[in-house]
Design an enzyme around this catalytic site. Structure first.
Site, PDB file in Angstrom:
ATOM      1  N   CYS A  78       0.841  -1.205   0.000  1.00  0.00           N
ATOM      2  CA  CYS A  78       0.000   0.000   0.000  1.00  0.00           C
ATOM      3  C   CYS A  78       0.875   1.254   0.000  1.00  0.00           C
ATOM      4  CB  CYS A  78      -0.984  -0.046   1.163  1.00  0.00           C
ATOM      5  SG  CYS A  78      -2.361   1.138   0.992  1.00  0.00           S
ATOM      6  N   HIS A 166      -3.824  -5.205   0.442  1.00  0.00           N
ATOM      7  CA  HIS A 166      -3.296  -5.730   1.705  1.00  0.00           C
ATOM      8  C   HIS A 166      -3.409  -7.262   1.728  1.00  0.00           C
ATOM      9  CE1 HIS A 166      -2.661  -1.947   3.942  1.00  0.00           C
ATOM     10  NE2 HIS A 166      -3.614  -1.490   3.142  1.00  0.00           N
ATOM     11  N   GLU A 168      -2.204  -9.207   3.914  1.00  0.00           N
ATOM     12  CA  GLU A 168      -2.171  -9.709   5.285  1.00  0.00           C
ATOM     13  C   GLU A 168      -3.560  -9.885   5.900  1.00  0.00           C
ATOM     14  OE1 GLU A 168      -1.558  -5.156   5.628  1.00  0.00           O
ATOM     15  OE2 GLU A 168      -1.162  -6.777   4.208  1.00  0.00           O
ATOM     16  N   GLY A 222      -0.796 -15.992  35.414  1.00  0.00           N
ATOM     17  CA  GLY A 222      -1.163 -15.973  33.999  1.00  0.00           C
ATOM     18  C   GLY A 222      -0.211 -16.772  33.138  1.00  0.00           C
ATOM     19  N   SER A 226       4.067 -17.459  33.624  1.00  0.00           N
ATOM     20  CA  SER A 226       4.314 -18.888  33.853  1.00  0.00           C
ATOM     21  C   SER A 226       5.286 -19.464  32.827  1.00  0.00           C
ATOM     22  CB  SER A 226       2.991 -19.666  33.815  1.00  0.00           C
ATOM     23  OG  SER A 226       2.073 -19.170  34.769  1.00  0.00           O
TER      24      SER A 226
END
Length: 509
Positions: A78, A166, A168, A222, A226
């Site tokens: 783009c 685009h 993606e 979380g 961890s």
């Protein structure tokens, strides 16, 4: 050295999607602001220029010297495509009509290496106000749509390409093939960046980085902290000291349950009940950002006190992940528009005097989970929904009291336990309850009530950057609502949040 693709960000809303599509190909990539290019690019196999909200015709639009990448494959998307064409003698003009949304390729050179395997009439996603009206002499058109003559081009004799659409976004039906053509076939990446590879290389790097030093790490219960802890544990073993702080804002029974899980994982962890300190710091605070700052400040004070009880600690481990890093830096290299404070990015006070180690700072959330699976971490930990660092404090709108926390803990437990009992928990990315600062009239038996309102929130997402509200069955919501009202004293009304992100955020504060 690890091969990678370098993505230069000009401010596009889709830049992170480019990174995600590349990583889905088991290829490592990094996003950097266009004006903050790494000094060492020896391990870079190719470069991608992102889109941008700017116009290349604007005097102050972002510019870049492409000569520094002369020997590398380059793909402009783009704005990136317009920039290459414009700065090398082409013409870019305002589109007669804004080109936004679905389009179809009407002409295509699918013998070109970038477009190989792409079909004529395949759908692409346009999002631009300018269009390339004339290419430099050494540029060839390789794709067009009915309204965009230069939908894609190649520079003659070079591995440089531009695409106006685009690839993606999922609306570009064969966008992943185009990205693979560039990253794998043109750049020559080997697709060897797997969770196992990440674990092996990260553990080796941590051993070299830390040596015989000690590391202290704050566990939250979380996924991120961890997995970070287990990577450090694999690398340095008993040199890692973990601290799990109960701030009084966790879910019901979470402190005891999670502490036991960590000890079962072989981690050296100390539990600290500091709930009263946090309640004192939060007293009278109603502003969300003020609450976050008070919680962050108190956590650091508690953590610092505990860390000083460990002799010889020189490193602080953190569970920072890639979206935290990206959201904290804009394309201008400065602070981005702040949506909320990230407590684990750049917030380390000088008095702690610790070096920082962040083994997950290159990973998105779903990649963190895959790495955790690679290390055989329990699904009870890896499958947990994300939970905000400030805990229930930002799910209680207004000031915080122990009584409000107790009410919300009960409501939250009924909601989460209900999701698990009905087999819905794994269909939801994140769920929780909010205690609203309003009361409503109700009737219980023959008595009029005037009690609290709670909102239930459940969303589906991949990484939390965008999210849609979860379409939970009405019968389930009715059962949960009925149970909350009948068993949680002080609540007489339950509502369900059906807002998506954007425009709403996942949390209410």
């Amino acid at each position: 050295m690890l091969e990678k693709i370098l993505i230069l960000d000009f401010g596009s809303q889709y830049t992170q999607l480019i990174a995600r599509r590349i990583r889905e190909l088991n290829v490592y990539c990094e996003i950097h602001p266009y004006n903050k290019i790494p000094a060492d690019i020896r391990d870079v196999k190719g470069v991608i220029y992102s889109g941008s909200p700017f116009s290349v015709r604007d005097k102050n639009s972002p510019r870049l010297n492409t000569g520094q990448f002369a020997n590398l494959p380059l793909l402009g998307v783009c704005y990136g495509a317009q920039l290459m064409a414009y700065t090398e003698g082409g013409q870019v003009e305002a589109s007669q009509t804004r080109e936004y949304g679905r389009a179809n390729l009407s002409e295509l050179d699918n013998q070109n290496e970038l477009m190989r395997g792409v079909d004529v009439n395949s759908q692409v996603w346009m999002s631009h106000g300018d269009t390339i009206t004339q290419l430099p002499e050494n540029f060839d058109i390789i794709a067009s749509t009915d309204t965009v003559k230069v939908a894609a081009y190649k520079v003659k004799g070079e591995k440089r390409y531009g695409i106006q659409f685009h690839p993606e976004v999922t609306h570009s039906s064969q966008g992943k093939e185009i990205i693979k053509n560039f990253v794998v076939d043109i750049c020559g990446c080997t697709q060897s960046w797997t969770p196992d590879h990440f674990v092996d290389s990260t553990v080796a790097a941590l051993k070299q980085q830390i040596g015989s030093d000690k590391v202290v790490l704050g566990l939250s219960g979380g996924v991120d902290s961890s997995v970070a802890a287990m990577l450090l544990h694999k690398a340095i073993g008993a040199q890692l000291h973990c601290i799990f702080v109960d701030n009084g804002l966790l879910r019901k029974n979470e402190f005891e349950d999670v502490l036991a899980s960590y000890q079962g994982m072989g981690l050296q962890v100390k539990g600290v009940d500091a709930s009263q300190q946090f309640y004192a710091a939060l007293k009278g605070l109603a502003d969300p950002e003020a609450k976050r700052k008070a919680i962050g400040k108190t956590f650091i004070e508690v953590f610092d006190e505990e860390a000083h009880k460990i002799n010889g600690v020189t490193w602080l481990g953190q569970g920072t992940i890639y979206p935290d890093v990206i959201e904290s830096v804009s394309v201008a290299g400065g602070p981005s528009a702040t949506i909320k404070s990230h407590h684990n990015v750049g917030g380390l006070p000088d008095f702690m005097k610790l070096k920082v180690v962040e083994p997950l700072k290159a990973l998105f959330k779903d990649e963190v989970r895959r790495v955790g699976h690679s290390m055989q971490i329990s699904e009870d930990i890896l499958g947990r929904h994300p939970f905000p660092g400030p805990g229930l404090a930002i799910r209680i709108l207004g000031d915080i009291t122990p009584q409000k926390v107790a009410i919300l803990q009960e409501v939250d437990a009924i909601f989460i336990d209900g999701l698990k009992a009905k087999g819905l928990y794994n269909d939801v990315w994140q769920a929780g309850a909010m205690l609203l600062p309003i009361q409503s009239v109700g009737v219980m038996g023959d008595e009029r009530t005037y009690e609290q309102v709670v909102a239930l929130r459940a969303v589906s997402s991949i990484d939390g950057m965008t999210a849609d509200w979860s379409h939970l069955p009405y019968t389930f919501l009715a059962e949960v609502s009925n149970k909350i009202i009948n068993t949680v004293k002080g609540v007489n009304r339950v509502v369900y949040d059906i807002s998506s992100k954007p425009p709403a955020t996942i949390e209410w504060e």
